[in-house]
Design an enzyme around this catalytic site. Structure first.
Site, PDB file in Angstrom:
ATOM      1  N   LYS A 188       1.490  -1.656  -7.526  1.00 40.68           N
ATOM      2  CA  LYS A 188       1.777  -0.195  -6.978  1.00 40.68           C
ATOM      3  C   LYS A 188       1.230  -0.053  -5.599  1.00 40.68           C
ATOM      4  O   LYS A 188      -0.049  -0.661  -5.434  1.00 40.68           O
ATOM      5  CB  LYS A 188       1.258   0.792  -7.846  1.00 40.68           C
ATOM      6  N   LEU A 189       2.368  -0.134  -4.444  1.00 39.34           N
ATOM      7  CA  LEU A 189       1.784   0.259  -3.111  1.00 39.34           C
ATOM      8  C   LEU A 189       2.183   1.093  -2.717  1.00 39.34           C
ATOM      9  O   LEU A 189       3.176   1.945  -2.935  1.00 39.34           O
ATOM     10  CB  LEU A 189       2.353  -0.799  -1.629  1.00 39.34           C
TER      11      LEU A 189
END
Length: 316
Positions: A131-132
């Site tokens: 996740k970014l």
């Protein structure tokens, strides 16, 4: 049939939680975590062994206390993810430190490190999503990671510009936020009476879904951040929906028919030329809500990451 099972006929249901017991109970395909959810779960007694293992890892890592805390923090995120994977058939999303949201190279480095920690536990990268935050730098980092076979989940997504840039970068999955968009507009011009079709968060996800299908982008659309079950039901048919345990409970307790609301369009359009950085920044900047919520989201995740690190530092 309860509404949760009804939704599962058309949409992959994902649990938005770090609480492993809740995940086991609702039998989702996938699960998503973030620093806020990990902080909440870390306060529960039944997960003490995961924290102790992370602390031992940090001590073994050596270096300054700051380095030990950083090592323990990464290990804790992976420990929770690995434990969650025992209870789901699909993937778990593990978040890169929000403080790296504007650093492409350090985000890539952190993502590779997290994947390496999973692999040390015998978990293949095919079961992980990194996740970014959907900043320009986060999207560029994801584009590079995808080329390396590391699939990404771009989060804190509030604007159409963010969604389009992710699709153009070949990102595996995006998490457009429904509830936080709703919150922003509700604070300024309340939707009364509430009509789900007019909910700005619902409309945002619907527009992104339609655009991706019409232009044949393979990026998965996973609606996130829900405040009420009406929002979830209005997006039934979306590729995936990540739902908190309290709303999963509500859906499971309601015995009402579920109708598919999102259907891929039969209309097809040529893809436009990919946005430049300047075009992305301008288009995103035109959306006051998105600018505010992305900045706020990064700050809040960073605050909870620091709280998590303080908790670990106290035990080192």
């Amino acid at each position: 049939m309860n509404q949760l099972d009804g939704i599962k006929q058309f949409t992959t249901v994902v649990a938005d939680s770090g609480d492993i017991e809740s995940i086991r109970h609702y039998q989702p395909q996938d699960a998503t975590t973030n620093p806020s959810l990990l902080l909440k779960a870390a306060g529960l007694e039944q997960y003490g062994h995961l924290i102790e293992d992370a602390i031992a890892w940090g001590k073994k890592h050596g270096g300054t206390q700051e380095q030990q805390v950083a090592a323990a923090s990464d290990k804790l995120a992976v420990n929770f993810g690995a434990e969650i994977l025992k209870s789901i058939p699909g993937r778990v999303s593990t978040e890169v430190d929000a403080r790296l949201s504007f650093d492409k190279e350090k985000s890539i480095e952190k993502a590779r490190h997290l994947v390496g920690l999973y692999q040390q536990q015998g978990i293949d990268k095919s079961r992980i999503l990194i996740k970014l935050a959907a900043t320009w730098e986060g999207i560029r980092a994801a584009g590079q990671l995808e080329k390396e076979g590391i699939n990404c989940n771009l989060t804190l997504l509030f604007s159409f510009a963010q969604a389009r840039a992710c699709a153009e970068a070949g990102v595996y999955l995006i998490s457009p936020f429904v509830g936080r968009i709703y919150d922003w507009y509700q604070a300024r011009s309340p939707l009364e009476p509430y009509v789900v079709e007019e909910d700005p968060g619902v409309k945002s996800v619907r527009n992104i879904y339609d655009y991706f299908k019409q232009h044949r982008y393979e990026t998965i659309v996973m609606g996130a951040s829900f405040r009420r079950t009406e929002q979830i039901l209005a997006l039934t048919g979306c590729d995936r929906l990540t739902i908190s345990p309290n709303l999963l409970k509500e859906l499971k307790e309601k015995e009402e028919p579920v109708i598919r609301k999102l259907v891929p369009s039969s209309q097809m359009f040529h893809r436009p030329t990919s946005m430049t950085e300047a075009e992305f920044r301008w288009e995103h900047n035109q959306d006051a809500m998105a600018v505010e919520k992305l900045s706020e989201g990064i700050r809040l995740f960073a605050v909870d990451q620091r709280k998590l690190e303080d908790l670990l530092a106290a035990k080192l």
